[in-house]
Design an enzyme around this catalytic site. Structure first.
Site, PDB file in Angstrom:
ATOM      1  CG  ASP A   1      -8.870   7.214   3.237  1.00  0.00           C
ATOM      2  OD1 ASP A   1      -8.274   6.173   2.901  1.00  0.00           O
ATOM      3  OD2 ASP A   1      -9.905   7.217   3.936  1.00  0.00           O
ATOM      4  CB  ILE A   2      -4.571   4.793   0.167  1.00  0.00           C
ATOM      5  CG1 ILE A   2      -4.111   4.205  -1.168  1.00  0.00           C
ATOM      6  CG2 ILE A   2      -4.911   3.720   1.194  1.00  0.00           C
ATOM      7  CD1 ILE A   2      -2.709   3.718  -1.182  1.00  0.00           C
TER       8      ILE A   2
ATOM      9  CG  ASN B   1      -0.667  -8.953   8.026  1.00  0.00           C
ATOM     10  OD1 ASN B   1      -0.892 -10.034   7.484  1.00  0.00           O
ATOM     11  ND2 ASN B   1      -1.568  -8.300   8.729  1.00  0.00           N
TER      12      ASN B   1
ATOM     13  N   GLY C   1      -3.561  -0.152  10.371  1.00  0.00           N
ATOM     14  CA  GLY C   1      -3.092   0.875   9.443  1.00  0.00           C
ATOM     15  C   GLY C   1      -3.763   0.808   8.087  1.00  0.00           C
ATOM     16  CB  VAL C   2      -2.281   1.175   4.665  1.00  0.00           C
ATOM     17  CG1 VAL C   2      -2.692   0.868   3.245  1.00  0.00           C
ATOM     18  CG2 VAL C   2      -1.761   2.599   4.774  1.00  0.00           C
ATOM     19  CG  ASP C   3      -3.406  -5.282   5.778  1.00  0.00           C
ATOM     20  OD1 ASP C   3      -4.013  -5.491   4.712  1.00  0.00           O
ATOM     21  OD2 ASP C   3      -2.978  -6.188   6.503  1.00  0.00           O
TER      22      ASP C   3
ATOM     23  CB  SER D   1       8.175  -0.102   5.564  1.00  0.00           C
ATOM     24  OG  SER D   1       8.022  -1.425   5.106  1.00  0.00           O
TER      25      SER D   1
ATOM     26  CB  VAL E   1       3.345  -0.863  13.015  1.00  0.00           C
ATOM     27  CG1 VAL E   1       2.092  -0.240  13.582  1.00  0.00           C
ATOM     28  CG2 VAL E   1       3.047  -1.766  11.856  1.00  0.00           C
TER      29      VAL E   1
END
Length: 170
Positions: free
Chosen positions: A10-11, A24, A32-34, A122, A125
Site C-alpha cells: 500500500d503506497i 487527476n 484509486g491511489v488518488d 495510469s 481506470v
C-alpha cells in the site's frame, strides 16, 4: 547509484521522503491511489491542492507534469502529484507516461528527497496495459535518476500482476 526496487503493498504506508500520487488534473481527490492518498493523508493535502488551483494551476495540472504538497498524516514528507495519460490503442502516449516519472523525480530532487515511492501510474481506470506501463516506468526512472542523488526509487505495487510485470522489467 540509485537503487530501483519494487514492493507489493500500500503506497500510503511507505516511509519515504516522497509518495507519488497518480492524481487527476483537478488535484481535488478521486478514486484509486488518488483517493487513498487524500483519505489517509487528511485535509492538509486537499487544502494545499486547493491553494495550487486558486493560484498557478487554475486550469488543473496538465498530464505529464508534477507538483508537490505536504504529505499530511502520511508517513512521508511530501506528496508529488502527477497526472497520467489515458491509454489509447490509436495514439502513442508513452512519452506523457514517461514524463510523469521524470517530472515527479525532478520535483522530488528539488525538494531534496532521497527516497521516492511510485504507484503504477495510469494502470487503473486509465487502462494502460501493465507490461507496457512497467517498461515505460522503469526506463524513465533509470534515465531520470542517472547522475542524481536518490538513495532509492521504489515501485509500490498493489497486486501480484503488477508486481510481476515490474519485476520482469527490473
Amino acid at each position: 547509484m540509485t537503487a530501483i526496487t519494487r514492493v507489493r503493498g500500500d503506497i500510503t504506508e511507505q516511509h519515504v521522503d516522497v509518495i507519488v500520487n497518480a492524481a487527476n488534473s483537478s488535484l481535488l481527490g478521486g478514486g484509486g491511489v488518488d483517493g487513498a492518498i487524500h483519505r489517509k493523508g487528511g485535509p492538509a493535502i486537499l487544502a494545499e491542492c486547493r491553494a495550487l488551483r486558486a493560484s498557478r494551476l487554475g486550469r488543473g495540472l496538465p498530464t505529464g507534469r508534477a507538483v508537490a504538497t505536504t504529505a499530511g498524516r502520511l508517513p512521508a514528507r511530501w506528496v508529488v502529484h502527477t497526472v497520467g495519460p489515458v491509454h489509447s490503442p490509436d495514439e502513442d502516449r508513452s512519452g506523457l507516461l514517461a514524463s510523469c516519472y521524470r517530472e515527479s523525480l525532478r520535483v522530488a530532487a528539488g525538494l531534496g528527497a532521497a527516497t521516492v515511492a511510485f504507484p503504477a501510474i495510469s494502470t487503473g481506470v486509465f487502462r494502460w496495459p501493465l507490461a507496457d506501463a512497467a517498461r515505460v516506468a522503469v526506463s524513465a526512472v533509470r534515465e531520470a535518476t542517472a547522475g542524481r542523488d536518490f538513495a532509492e526509487v521504489r515501485f509500490v505495487l498493489f497486486d501480484d500482476r503488477a508486481y510481476d510485470a515490474f519485476g520482469a522489467e527490473l
